[in-house]
Every structure is written in structure tokens, then in C-alpha cells.
Design a protein around this motif. Structure first.
Motif, PDB file in Angstrom:
ATOM      1  N   SER A   1       0.398   5.675  12.126  1.00 14.95           N
ATOM      2  CA  SER A   1      -0.572   5.374  12.679  1.00 14.95           C
ATOM      3  C   SER A   1      -0.048   4.152  13.280  1.00 14.95           C
ATOM      4  CB  SER A   1      -2.444   4.970  12.139  1.00 14.95           C
ATOM      5  OG  SER A   1      -1.431   4.116  10.512  1.00 14.95           O
ATOM      6  N   THR A   2       0.839   3.120  12.878  1.00 13.71           N
ATOM      7  CA  THR A   2       1.138   1.837  13.378  1.00 13.71           C
ATOM      8  C   THR A   2       1.789   1.541  14.355  1.00 13.71           C
ATOM      9  OG1 THR A   2       2.126   0.820  11.328  1.00 13.71           O
ATOM     10  CG2 THR A   2       2.483   0.002  12.839  1.00 13.71           C
TER      11      THR A   2
ATOM     12  N   SER B   1       0.118   9.445   5.699  1.00 12.31           N
ATOM     13  CA  SER B   1       0.281   8.198   4.943  1.00 12.31           C
ATOM     14  C   SER B   1      -0.184   7.626   3.836  1.00 12.31           C
ATOM     15  CB  SER B   1       0.524   6.944   5.481  1.00 12.31           C
ATOM     16  OG  SER B   1       1.900   6.374   6.546  1.00 12.31           O
ATOM     17  N   LYS B   2      -1.167   7.838   4.579  1.00 10.05           N
ATOM     18  CA  LYS B   2      -3.039   7.963   2.820  1.00 10.05           C
ATOM     19  C   LYS B   2      -3.974   9.338   2.950  1.00 10.05           C
ATOM     20  CE  LYS B   2      -1.994   3.383   3.410  1.00 10.05           C
ATOM     21  NZ  LYS B   2      -0.628   2.856   2.464  1.00 10.05           N
TER      22      LYS B   2
ATOM     23  N   ARG C   1      -6.222  -9.305  -2.369  1.00 11.24           N
ATOM     24  CA  ARG C   1      -6.173  -7.616  -3.233  1.00 11.24           C
ATOM     25  C   ARG C   1      -4.966  -7.196  -3.284  1.00 11.24           C
ATOM     26  NH1 ARG C   1      -3.327  -3.479   1.505  1.00 11.24           N
ATOM     27  NH2 ARG C   1      -1.253  -3.764   0.285  1.00 11.24           N
TER      28      ARG C   1
ATOM     29  N   TYR D   1      -7.962   6.121   5.852  1.00 10.20           N
ATOM     30  CA  TYR D   1      -8.644   5.932   4.309  1.00 10.20           C
ATOM     31  C   TYR D   1      -9.752   7.213   4.576  1.00 10.20           C
ATOM     32  CZ  TYR D   1      -5.769   2.074   3.891  1.00 10.20           C
ATOM     33  OH  TYR D   1      -4.233   1.389   3.551  1.00 10.20           O
TER      34      TYR D   1
ATOM     35  N   TYR E   1      -7.241  -6.138   8.104  1.00 11.11           N
ATOM     36  CA  TYR E   1      -5.389  -5.494   8.345  1.00 11.11           C
ATOM     37  C   TYR E   1      -4.758  -6.368   8.859  1.00 11.11           C
ATOM     38  CZ  TYR E   1      -1.341  -2.603   8.624  1.00 11.11           C
ATOM     39  OH  TYR E   1      -0.581  -1.962   8.189  1.00 11.11           O
TER      40      TYR E   1
ATOM     41  N   ASN F   1      -9.791  -1.807   4.883  1.00  9.42           N
ATOM     42  CA  ASN F   1      -7.963  -2.183   4.228  1.00  9.42           C
ATOM     43  C   ASN F   1      -8.316  -4.022   4.670  1.00  9.42           C
ATOM     44  OD1 ASN F   1      -6.109  -3.311   3.837  1.00  9.42           O
ATOM     45  ND2 ASN F   1      -4.798  -2.751   4.724  1.00  9.42           N
TER      46      ASN F   1
ATOM     47  N   ARG G   1       6.552   8.644   8.288  1.00 10.39           N
ATOM     48  CA  ARG G   1       6.452   7.943  10.144  1.00 10.39           C
ATOM     49  C   ARG G   1       5.390   8.500  10.913  1.00 10.39           C
ATOM     50  NH1 ARG G   1       4.549   5.145   8.150  1.00 10.39           N
ATOM     51  NH2 ARG G   1       4.467   3.930   9.915  1.00 10.39           N
TER      52      ARG G   1
ATOM     53  N   ARG H   1      -1.228  -8.978  -2.862  1.00 12.60           N
ATOM     54  CA  ARG H   1      -1.726 -10.190  -1.162  1.00 12.60           C
ATOM     55  C   ARG H   1      -2.742 -11.216  -1.343  1.00 12.60           C
ATOM     56  NH1 ARG H   1       0.385  -5.418   2.861  1.00 12.60           N
ATOM     57  NH2 ARG H   1       1.853  -5.337   1.746  1.00 12.60           N
TER      58      ARG H   1
ATOM     59  N   GLY I   1       0.974  -1.491   0.344  1.00 12.04           N
ATOM     60  CA  GLY I   1       0.474  -0.263  -0.276  1.00 12.04           C
ATOM     61  C   GLY I   1       1.396   1.252   0.051  1.00 12.04           C
TER      62      GLY I   1
ATOM     63  N   ASP J   1      -9.979   2.883  13.226  1.00  9.93           N
ATOM     64  CA  ASP J   1      -8.760   3.135  12.085  1.00  9.93           C
ATOM     65  C   ASP J   1      -9.508   3.490  11.019  1.00  9.93           C
ATOM     66  OD1 ASP J   1      -5.478   1.051  11.404  1.00  9.93           O
ATOM     67  OD2 ASP J   1      -6.479   3.448  10.606  1.00  9.93           O
TER      68      ASP J   1
ATOM     69  N   THR K   1      -3.703   9.117   9.592  1.00 11.09           N
ATOM     70  CA  THR K   1      -1.841   8.964   9.319  1.00 11.09           C
ATOM     71  C   THR K   1      -1.755   9.930   8.210  1.00 11.09           C
ATOM     72  OG1 THR K   1      -0.314   7.585   8.650  1.00 11.09           O
ATOM     73  CG2 THR K   1      -2.810   7.233   8.240  1.00 11.09           C
TER      74      THR K   1
HETATM   75  C1  LIG Z   1       0.445  -0.229   3.952  1.00  8.78           C
HETATM   76  C2  LIG Z   1      -0.284  -0.230   4.575  1.00  8.78           C
HETATM   77  N1  LIG Z   1      -1.015  -0.850   5.306  1.00  8.78           N
HETATM   78  C3  LIG Z   1      -1.101   0.370   5.835  1.00  8.78           C
HETATM   79  C4  LIG Z   1      -2.084   1.049   6.729  1.00  8.78           C
HETATM   80  C5  LIG Z   1      -1.667   1.318   8.525  1.00  8.78           C
HETATM   81  C6  LIG Z   1      -0.272   2.151   8.972  1.00  8.78           C
HETATM   82  O1  LIG Z   1      -0.084   3.260   7.873  1.00  8.78           O
HETATM   83  P1  LIG Z   1       0.933   4.009   8.886  1.00  8.78           P
HETATM   84  O2  LIG Z   1       1.708   4.323   7.399  1.00  8.78           O
HETATM   85  O3  LIG Z   1       1.892   3.891   9.807  1.00  8.78           O
HETATM   86  O4  LIG Z   1       0.209   5.452   9.212  1.00  8.78           O
HETATM   87  C7  LIG Z   1      -2.783   1.362   9.445  1.00  8.78           C
HETATM   88  N2  LIG Z   1      -4.175   0.577   9.381  1.00  8.78           N
HETATM   89  C8  LIG Z   1      -4.320   0.797   7.826  1.00  8.78           C
HETATM   90  C9  LIG Z   1      -5.448   0.253   7.715  1.00  8.78           C
HETATM   91  C10 LIG Z   1      -3.800   0.300   6.995  1.00  8.78           C
HETATM   92  O5  LIG Z   1      -3.706  -0.415   6.116  1.00  8.78           O
HETATM   93  C11 LIG Z   1      -0.574  -1.877   3.397  1.00  8.78           C
HETATM   94  O6  LIG Z   1      -2.031  -2.382   4.019  1.00  8.78           O
HETATM   95  O7  LIG Z   1      -0.626  -2.311   2.808  1.00  8.78           O
END
Ligand SMILES: C=C(NCc1c(COP(=O)(O)O)cnc(C)c1O)C(=O)O
Length: 419
Positions: free
Chosen positions: A131-132, A249-250, A393, A227, A160, A204, A258, A380, A64, A224, A247
Motif C-alpha cells: 500500500s506504500t 502485509s497485515k 509504540r 489494519y 503513520y 497506527n 509487496r 518506536r 511492524g 488507509d 494490503t
Molecule cells: C510496517 C509498518 N507500517 C505499514 C503500513 C503501511 C505500509 O504497508 P505495505 O507493506 O507497504 O502495504 C501502510 N499504512 C499503514 C497505516 C501502515 O502501518 C510500521 O508502521 O511499522
């Protein structure tokens, strides 16, 4: 000393000027050969300037990795760059003795007000390294710390994979991963059991706007919303839960920076998550907070219209092409998410999720991951999400090259169905 930043700016411009034929990019901290920065190429492209396309190319749509937004940031180079002075925020703490930038907190509240995807009133905010890191901080904070039995951490299949793998990793006496929510529907009234339910909206891998499945005073949901942005989904209403995690990230695509945040209603949960962050890493890097601050200022310019128009147009375009490619297929199908009114765009919108949740419809193709791999598509495996092996996926958020190669392989696969 005037102009001390000139050299840093010149270095950044020089690296940005390295042409990688639009199929890669060079970085300030990348490999340098014979004095010039080396291009880092997209999948299937190679050579010094990424201009060579390898014929035996395989579509890698496993991760992702949200590079679909890279062109937006290249188009906004001037407003999104930040120059970090050598003495920038060396201290362990801000002036208020915390590890959290209050300017960034204010900007995040403004962001959610603009997008209308979360109610931040009466909420505390904690930052995480993505968010991890906040996922387990939240599990830790919601678990009773004096209970005779560990809290049961649950999620609804397909979910996820990190929810299980991360929870198992800690081998805690306070919490344990306990599988699919359907196993516990009739146990939530047991006063000795505590449940922590991960609710992912949009989900996800399948993009659904999930709601909590378990109810009751002993059930604590973690929402969570990685997205929950207009790129991927209509925004029917602001999320308004006790604990919500986001996050960049998306949102901006900066998975590498991070940076994530949690909106928390309960003060004790907030303070326990702050303690977790302090013991785990003494907070989030100050350099990352500066970067996030700069990026979110670009996002909130013009009330967010630019980036979300760009992101939604990109995702909508990819979904239209994917749905067209699979229209005539009897062998493969992808999820259908129903259109909803979007309060951000002010109109009814069809979802454009980050991932395609592809199903191999035929019995003989029930090892779907292998069927796609043979056809040059690395997805995946659906079994990683707790689903059966007829699902795979496909990531739709990587570079345009990655998506174009995926589409090419899918068109080839579907055309062979008739032959
Ligand atoms: C990168 C991927 N997932 C990130 C993700 C994360 C982690 O995102 P962070 O980059 O750690 O903020 C948290 N929650 C969900 C539902 C997610 O899908 C993936 O599923 O390939």
C-alpha cells in the motif's frame, strides 16, 4: 515432459526440512554453507540451528514486521505453496492488455464480501507494490494539477510517519504535507484551498477506528485500512468510502511480497492512479500477483474462519498478557480501545491492535523511548508520530519470540517499580 516440477518441489521440501529449533527458518534464496541452507534466526537467537539464546537480549519491537502469522502458513504449507514455472507470465501485460490480474480482482471482491470490511460495489481496483506505493498514487490522483497552490496533505496526530516522509520526498508542486488536521479546521471553506486527509482506521499507532476530521467539498480523504481485519479490530460495518487502501502485509503477514490494493469510486481518480502505476513500475510484479492469488485463496477458504480465528486468538492472547503485566504499574499505561459488535465473528469483541501505544506516566520519564531502551526494549519513539516524547509504540505483531522477550522485559521493569 512429465514431472518437470519434481526438482523444484524437492528443493523447497529440503529447505523446509532444515530445523532452526523453532526460532528461525531457512529460505530457498538464503545463504548456503557447505551445501546446506543456513537458518535465519529470530532476534536474540543464534548458532547454526538458532538454538542459542543470547542472555544480553534486547526486545526489538520497533518494526511492524507481521511475522505473527508465520506459524499459520507453516500449518498450511500444502495449500499455500505455489510452484512458479520458468515461463510463468513473462509478458508485460495480461491478455486484456492491463497489468492487473482480473482473477485476483474477483478474489479480492470475494474476500471483502466474506469479511464484510469493505463495500466493493461500483468500485474500481488498482494494485500497488504494497500500500506504500498506493499512498502516493492516491495523493497524486487527488491533487488538482492546474491549481495555483499545492493541495495540503494532512493527518491527525498520532499518525503513520510515512504520510509525511513520503509526501515530503516527492517535493511536488501539486501537493505538500501540511501537518495535523487541527491546524486547518477553520480553513476548509476557503475555495482556493484543497485538502487531502489521510484517515487511518484502525490507526497506527493507537488502534483507534478514526474518521475524517476535516469536512467540505475541497477535502478528499484517503482511507488507509491496512489494519481493518478481524485480527486487530471488530468489524462494525463495511468501509464505504470513495478511496480505500488495503494490503496483504497485515492481512496474511506477507509484507515481503509487496502487494496492496485500492478500492476507488471515481473513474478519473482510478485512471490517474493506473497511469501513476504504469509510469512508476508498469504495474505490480506478476510473480507477486500469483503469490497473492494463492494466499488469498487460502484466506477465503471456509469463509475466512481459519486465518482470522488464528490471527485474533494470537493478538487477543498477547493483549491479555500485556494488560496483565501492566495492571499494577503506576509508571506505564497502554491505550484502551472499547469493545464493539463484530459483524464477522457475530459477537461483541475487544480490539487487539497491532501496536501498543505505551505512555510513560511520570514526569521524570518523559523521554520514554530512552527509559524503555535502558530497560532492554527498543520501541518506536512517539515523536515520530507527531506525539510527545512520553509515548512509545511497541510492535505486537512480530514473532512469538519477540513478544515473549518484550513481555519478559516489561515484567522485570514493572517488578522494579515496587522495589
Ligand atoms: C510496517 C509498518 N507500517 C505499514 C503500513 C503501511 C505500509 O504497508 P505495505 O507493506 O507497504 O502495504 C501502510 N499504512 C499503514 C497505516 C501502515 O502501518 C510500521 O508502521 O511499522
Amino acid at each position: 515432459e512429465v514431472g518437470w516440477s519434481r526438482r523444484a518441489a524437492e528443493e523447497a521440501e529440503a529447505v523446509a526440512a532444515v530445523s532452526c529449533s523453532g526460532h528461525g527458518r531457512a529460505f530457498l534464496d538464503g545463504l548456503v554453507v557447505d551445501g546446506s541452507p543456513v537458518c535465519e534466526c529470530n532476534t536474540c537467537f543464534g548458532g547454526p540451528d538458532c538454538s542459542q539464546f543470547s542472555a544480553s537480549c534486547v526486545a526489538d519491537v520497533d518494526s511492524g514486521d507481521p511475522l505473527f502469522l508465520e506459524p499459520f502458513w507453516m500449518q498450511h504449507a500444502a495449500s499455500s505453496a505455489v510452484l512458479v514455472a520458468g515461463w510463468h507470465r513473462m509478458s508485460y501485460s495480461f491478455n486484456d492488455h492491463s497489468s492487473i490480474s482480473q482473477e485476483l480482482v474477483k478474489l479480492i471482491r470475494k474476500l471483502h464480501a466474506i469479511v464484510g470490511n469493505a463495500n466493493t460495489t461500483g468500485r474500481f481496483i488498482v494494485f500497488g507494490a504494497g500500500s506504500t506505493q498506493l499512498l502516493n498514487a492516491a495523493v497524486h490522483a487527488l491533487s488538482p494539477h492546474n491549481s495555483s497552490a499545492p493541495a495540503k496533505v494532512v493527518a491527525t496526530i498520532p499518525f503513520y510517519p510515512v504520510y509525511k516522509s513520503q509526501t515530503d520526498f516527492f517535493r511536488s508542486v501539486d501537493f505538500q504535507f501540511a501537518g495535523d488536521t487541527s491546524l486547518w479546521k477553520n480553513s476548509t471553506s476557503d475555495p482556493t484551498s484543497n485538502f487531502i486527509e489521510f484517515v487511518t482506521a484502525p490507526n497506527n499507532p493507537d488502534g483507534k477506528l478514526n474518521k475524517a476530521v476535516l469536512q467540505g467539498p475541497n477535502v478528499k480523504p484517503i482511507y488507509d485500512h491496512a489494519y481493518y481485519w478481524p485480527h486487530f479490530t471488530p468489524i462494525p460495518a463495511p468501509a464505504d468510502e470513495d478511496l480505500m487502501i488495503f494490503t496483504i502485509s497485515k492481512l496474511t503477514g506477507h509484507a515481503g511480497s509487496r502487494f496492496g490494493w485500492a478500492l476507488i469510486k471515481d473513474k478519473d481518480v482510478y485512471e490517474t492512479m493506473l497511469d501513476y502505476m504504469s509510469l512508476n513500475t508498469l504495474g505490480v510484479s506478476r510473480d507477486t500477483q500469483l503469490r497473492a492469488f494463492k494466499l488469498l485463496k487460502v484466506v477465503t477458504q471456509g469463509r475466512g474462519r481459519e486465518i482470522f480465528k488464528f490471527g485474533y486468538k494470537t493478538m487477543k492472547d498477547r493483549w491479555e498478557k500485556l494488560n496483565k503485566a501492566l495492571l499494577m504499574s503506576r509508571r506505564f499505561s497502554v491505550q484502551e480501545n472499547s469493545p464493539q459488535y463484530c459483524t464477522f465473528f457475530g459477537k461483541v469483541k475487544r480490539p487487539s491492535p497491532a501496536y501498543a501505544w505505551l505512555k510513560c506516566e511520570k514526569e521524570e520519564d518523559k523521554e520514554c523511548y530512552g527509559v524503555l531502551k535502558k530497560a532492554g526494549i527498543i520501541g518506536r519513539n512517539g515523536t515520530l508520530f507527531g506525539a510527545n516524547s512520553s509515548y512509545v509504540r511497541l510492535s505486537l505483531i512480530k514473532t512469538q519470540d519477540d513478544f515473549d522477550i518484550l513481555l519478559h522485559q516489561i515484567n522485570k521493569l514493572v517488578s522494579e517499580e515496587d522495589g
